[in-house]
Design a protein around this motif. Sequence first.
Motif, PDB file in Angstrom:
ATOM      1  N   GLU A  37       0.821  -1.213   0.000  1.00 62.63           N
ATOM      2  CA  GLU A  37       0.000   0.000   0.000  1.00 62.63           C
ATOM      3  C   GLU A  37       0.854   1.262   0.000  1.00 62.63           C
ATOM      4  O   GLU A  37       0.429   2.307  -0.494  1.00 62.63           O
ATOM      5  CB  GLU A  37      -0.924   0.019   1.217  1.00 62.63           C
ATOM      6  CG  GLU A  37      -2.058  -0.967   1.127  1.00 62.63           C
ATOM      7  CD  GLU A  37      -2.840  -1.096   2.427  1.00 62.63           C
ATOM      8  OE1 GLU A  37      -2.594  -0.326   3.381  1.00 62.63           O
ATOM      9  OE2 GLU A  37      -3.693  -1.998   2.482  1.00 62.63           O
ATOM     10  N   ASN A  38       2.060   1.172   0.528  1.00 71.20           N
ATOM     11  CA  ASN A  38       2.955   2.330   0.606  1.00 71.20           C
ATOM     12  C   ASN A  38       3.881   2.454  -0.593  1.00 71.20           C
ATOM     13  O   ASN A  38       4.785   3.282  -0.590  1.00 71.20           O
ATOM     14  CB  ASN A  38       3.770   2.281   1.900  1.00 71.20           C
ATOM     15  CG  ASN A  38       2.908   2.539   3.107  1.00 71.20           C
ATOM     16  OD1 ASN A  38       2.040   3.402   3.088  1.00 71.20           O
ATOM     17  ND2 ASN A  38       3.114   1.765   4.154  1.00 71.20           N
ATOM     18  N   ARG A  39       3.652   1.630  -1.600  1.00 68.44           N
ATOM     19  CA  ARG A  39       4.479   1.665  -2.816  1.00 68.44           C
ATOM     20  C   ARG A  39       3.646   2.169  -3.992  1.00 68.44           C
ATOM     21  O   ARG A  39       2.469   1.889  -4.091  1.00 68.44           O
ATOM     22  CB  ARG A  39       5.010   0.268  -3.136  1.00 68.44           C
ATOM     23  CG  ARG A  39       6.008  -0.247  -2.127  1.00 68.44           C
ATOM     24  CD  ARG A  39       6.406  -1.676  -2.437  1.00 68.44           C
ATOM     25  NE  ARG A  39       6.826  -1.868  -3.819  1.00 68.44           N
ATOM     26  CZ  ARG A  39       8.087  -1.784  -4.252  1.00 68.44           C
ATOM     27  NH1 ARG A  39       9.061  -1.523  -3.406  1.00 68.44           N
ATOM     28  NH2 ARG A  39       8.379  -1.981  -5.528  1.00 68.44           N
ATOM     29  N   HIS A  52       1.994  -9.194  -8.043  1.00 76.22           N
ATOM     30  CA  HIS A  52       2.010  -9.736  -9.407  1.00 76.22           C
ATOM     31  C   HIS A  52       2.711  -8.822 -10.420  1.00 76.22           C
ATOM     32  O   HIS A  52       3.009  -9.239 -11.523  1.00 76.22           O
ATOM     33  CB  HIS A  52       0.596 -10.094  -9.894  1.00 76.22           C
ATOM     34  CG  HIS A  52      -0.305  -8.932 -10.086  1.00 76.22           C
ATOM     35  ND1 HIS A  52      -1.393  -8.719  -9.286  1.00 76.22           N
ATOM     36  CD2 HIS A  52      -0.298  -7.912 -10.983  1.00 76.22           C
ATOM     37  CE1 HIS A  52      -2.013  -7.625  -9.687  1.00 76.22           C
ATOM     38  NE2 HIS A  52      -1.372  -7.119 -10.709  1.00 76.22           N
ATOM     39  N   ASN A  53       2.998  -7.586 -10.036  1.00 72.34           N
ATOM     40  CA  ASN A  53       3.737  -6.680 -10.915  1.00 72.34           C
ATOM     41  C   ASN A  53       5.226  -6.992 -10.957  1.00 72.34           C
ATOM     42  O   ASN A  53       5.954  -6.389 -11.740  1.00 72.34           O
ATOM     43  CB  ASN A  53       3.571  -5.227 -10.454  1.00 72.34           C
ATOM     44  CG  ASN A  53       2.154  -4.737 -10.580  1.00 72.34           C
ATOM     45  OD1 ASN A  53       1.381  -5.235 -11.382  1.00 72.34           O
ATOM     46  ND2 ASN A  53       1.805  -3.755  -9.773  1.00 72.34           N
ATOM     47  N   HIS A  54       5.671  -7.917 -10.119  1.00 71.11           N
ATOM     48  CA  HIS A  54       7.114  -8.125  -9.943  1.00 71.11           C
ATOM     49  C   HIS A  54       7.607  -9.519 -10.290  1.00 71.11           C
ATOM     50  O   HIS A  54       8.799  -9.785 -10.180  1.00 71.11           O
ATOM     51  CB  HIS A  54       7.485  -7.814  -8.493  1.00 71.11           C
ATOM     52  CG  HIS A  54       7.196  -6.403  -8.109  1.00 71.11           C
ATOM     53  ND1 HIS A  54       8.064  -5.364  -8.361  1.00 71.11           N
ATOM     54  CD2 HIS A  54       6.109  -5.843  -7.529  1.00 71.11           C
ATOM     55  CE1 HIS A  54       7.533  -4.226  -7.935  1.00 71.11           C
ATOM     56  NE2 HIS A  54       6.349  -4.491  -7.430  1.00 71.11           N
ATOM     57  N   ASP A  73      12.253  -4.529  -7.417  1.00 71.50           N
ATOM     58  CA  ASP A  73      12.902  -3.864  -6.288  1.00 71.50           C
ATOM     59  C   ASP A  73      12.198  -4.200  -4.970  1.00 71.50           C
ATOM     60  O   ASP A  73      12.213  -3.414  -4.032  1.00 71.50           O
ATOM     61  CB  ASP A  73      12.949  -2.350  -6.505  1.00 71.50           C
ATOM     62  CG  ASP A  73      11.567  -1.721  -6.591  1.00 71.50           C
ATOM     63  OD1 ASP A  73      10.569  -2.461  -6.691  1.00 71.50           O
ATOM     64  OD2 ASP A  73      11.480  -0.476  -6.544  1.00 71.50           O
ATOM     65  N   LEU A  74      11.588  -5.378  -4.922  1.00 73.46           N
ATOM     66  CA  LEU A  74      10.869  -5.789  -3.715  1.00 73.46           C
ATOM     67  C   LEU A  74      11.815  -6.055  -2.558  1.00 73.46           C
ATOM     68  O   LEU A  74      12.973  -6.454  -2.753  1.00 73.46           O
ATOM     69  CB  LEU A  74      10.068  -7.060  -3.981  1.00 73.46           C
ATOM     70  CG  LEU A  74       8.863  -6.950  -4.885  1.00 73.46           C
ATOM     71  CD1 LEU A  74       8.224  -8.318  -5.079  1.00 73.46           C
ATOM     72  CD2 LEU A  74       7.844  -5.981  -4.309  1.00 73.46           C
ATOM     73  N   ASP A  75      11.291  -5.881  -1.380  1.00 74.56           N
ATOM     74  CA  ASP A  75      12.017  -6.201  -0.163  1.00 74.56           C
ATOM     75  C   ASP A  75      12.506  -7.650  -0.237  1.00 74.56           C
ATOM     76  O   ASP A  75      11.780  -8.543  -0.695  1.00 74.56           O
ATOM     77  CB  ASP A  75      11.085  -6.015   1.038  1.00 74.56           C
ATOM     78  CG  ASP A  75      11.766  -6.316   2.347  1.00 74.56           C
ATOM     79  OD1 ASP A  75      12.433  -5.416   2.882  1.00 74.56           O
ATOM     80  OD2 ASP A  75      11.637  -7.468   2.819  1.00 74.56           O
TER      81      ASP A  75
END
Length: 102
Positions: A37-39, A52-54, A73-75
């Motif tokens: 939600e903060n991205r 699913h975008n990653h 660029d996910l955690d």
Amino acid sequence: MKENLNELFFGNEAAHKLDQFKAELLNIEQKNSKYFENRVSKISFDKNDRLHNHYLIITNSDGVTFGFTKDNDLDINVQTDCNNLFNEIFNSQKRPNRSNMN
């Protein structure tokens, strides 16, 4: 009647694993809902970023491959959860029953 194309192309077991994997990926996204939600989404029609975008799931005659997009660029913890899930579902080996080995 809606046909499951994965079932048609890859068989019941593979289709079941794919369905299970996708459902569990949604659970990972929900578990990390505040993070997403903060991205800002990479996709203009999504309000917030989505897992699913990653990633990409590739199915072919060699099996199923899972990986992240080049610009991912996910955690690292989210990535690790996804990779562990994939391995748990697709790469787990059934251990032989030791009582049958004698």
